[in-house]
Design a protein around this motif. Structure first.
Motif, mmCIF file in Angstrom:
data_model
loop_
_atom_site.group_PDB
_atom_site.id
_atom_site.type_symbol
_atom_site.label_atom_id
_atom_site.label_comp_id
_atom_site.label_asym_id
_atom_site.label_seq_id
_atom_site.Cartn_x
_atom_site.Cartn_y
_atom_site.Cartn_z
ATOM 1 N N LEU A 173 0.811 -1.218 0.000
ATOM 2 C CA LEU A 173 0.000 0.000 0.000
ATOM 3 C C LEU A 173 0.849 1.275 0.000
ATOM 4 O O LEU A 173 0.373 2.332 -0.411
ATOM 5 N N GLU A 174 2.097 1.167 0.421
ATOM 6 C CA GLU A 174 2.893 2.362 0.678
ATOM 7 C C GLU A 174 3.162 3.199 -0.558
ATOM 8 O O GLU A 174 3.517 4.369 -0.440
ATOM 9 N N TYR A 175 2.984 2.650 -1.757
ATOM 10 C CA TYR A 175 3.277 3.404 -2.982
ATOM 11 C C TYR A 175 2.054 4.120 -3.540
ATOM 12 O O TYR A 175 2.155 4.817 -4.549
ATOM 13 N N SER A 208 0.712 8.930 -0.324
ATOM 14 C CA SER A 208 1.401 7.670 -0.048
ATOM 15 C C SER A 208 2.236 7.744 1.233
ATOM 16 O O SER A 208 2.305 6.772 1.992
ATOM 17 N N SER A 209 2.830 8.887 1.490
ATOM 18 C CA SER A 209 3.645 9.046 2.703
ATOM 19 C C SER A 209 2.812 9.360 3.931
ATOM 20 O O SER A 209 3.297 9.279 5.059
ATOM 21 N N SER A 237 -6.087 8.199 7.990
ATOM 22 C CA SER A 237 -4.709 7.895 8.378
ATOM 23 C C SER A 237 -4.296 6.595 7.704
ATOM 24 O O SER A 237 -5.117 5.918 7.075
ATOM 25 N N ARG A 238 -3.033 6.274 7.842
ATOM 26 C CA ARG A 238 -2.545 5.036 7.262
ATOM 27 C C ARG A 238 -1.371 4.508 8.069
ATOM 28 O O ARG A 238 -0.661 5.282 8.714
ATOM 29 N N ASP A 239 -1.200 3.209 8.039
ATOM 30 C CA ASP A 239 -0.068 2.552 8.670
ATOM 31 C C ASP A 239 0.533 1.651 7.596
ATOM 32 O O ASP A 239 0.056 0.525 7.385
ATOM 33 N N ASN A 240 1.537 2.149 6.921
ATOM 34 C CA ASN A 240 2.100 1.389 5.800
ATOM 35 C C ASN A 240 2.750 0.086 6.260
ATOM 36 O O ASN A 240 2.797 -0.886 5.517
#
Length: 123
Positions: free
Chosen positions: A29-31, A53-54, A71-74
């Motif tokens: 998912l990070e990209y 992405s960041s 929010s996200r947690d890569n």
């Protein structure tokens, strides 16, 4: 196989909170830019929020600004949508989507999206 799975939906009273999760599998998912959009019966699809992405840039629809937080947690390959002070008009099926485009416009299109999850706000 690329897959996005939403969870955390359900029935909540007005003023309540829910946290939606969007778990990715089969890819990193990070990209990707991640976004949430929703669709209520008889209504047009509405972009809710997106995150770069960041995670350094976010965007929100005016209708949810100040109430929802993306929010996200890569490391966990997962994105989230914290929804507070829910209103009846937030009732909809919520989808998460990903693509390589920038998080500029919350109504953007996505290359891939999940199956959606129902959020119902009612007393």
């Amino acid at each position: 196989q690329l897959q996005l799975v939403e969870s955390g939906g359900g029935l909540v009273q007005p003023g309540g909170s829910l946290r939606l999760s969007c778990a990715a599998s089969g890819f990193s998912l990070e990209y990707y830019t991640v976004g949430w959009f929703r669709q209520a019966p008889g209504k047009e699809r509405e972009g809710v929020s997106c995150i770069s992405s960041s995670g350094g840039h976010t965007n929100y629809a005016d209708s949810v600004k100040g109430r929802f937080t993306i929010s996200r947690d890569n490391a966990k390959n997962t994105a989230y949508l914290q929804m507070n002070s829910l209103k009846s008009e937030d009732t909809a099926v919520y989808y998460c989507g990903v693509d390589y485009g920038a998080c500029i416009y919350v109504g953007k299109d996505y290359d891939y999206w999940g199956q959606g999850i129902q959020v119902t706000v009612s007393s």
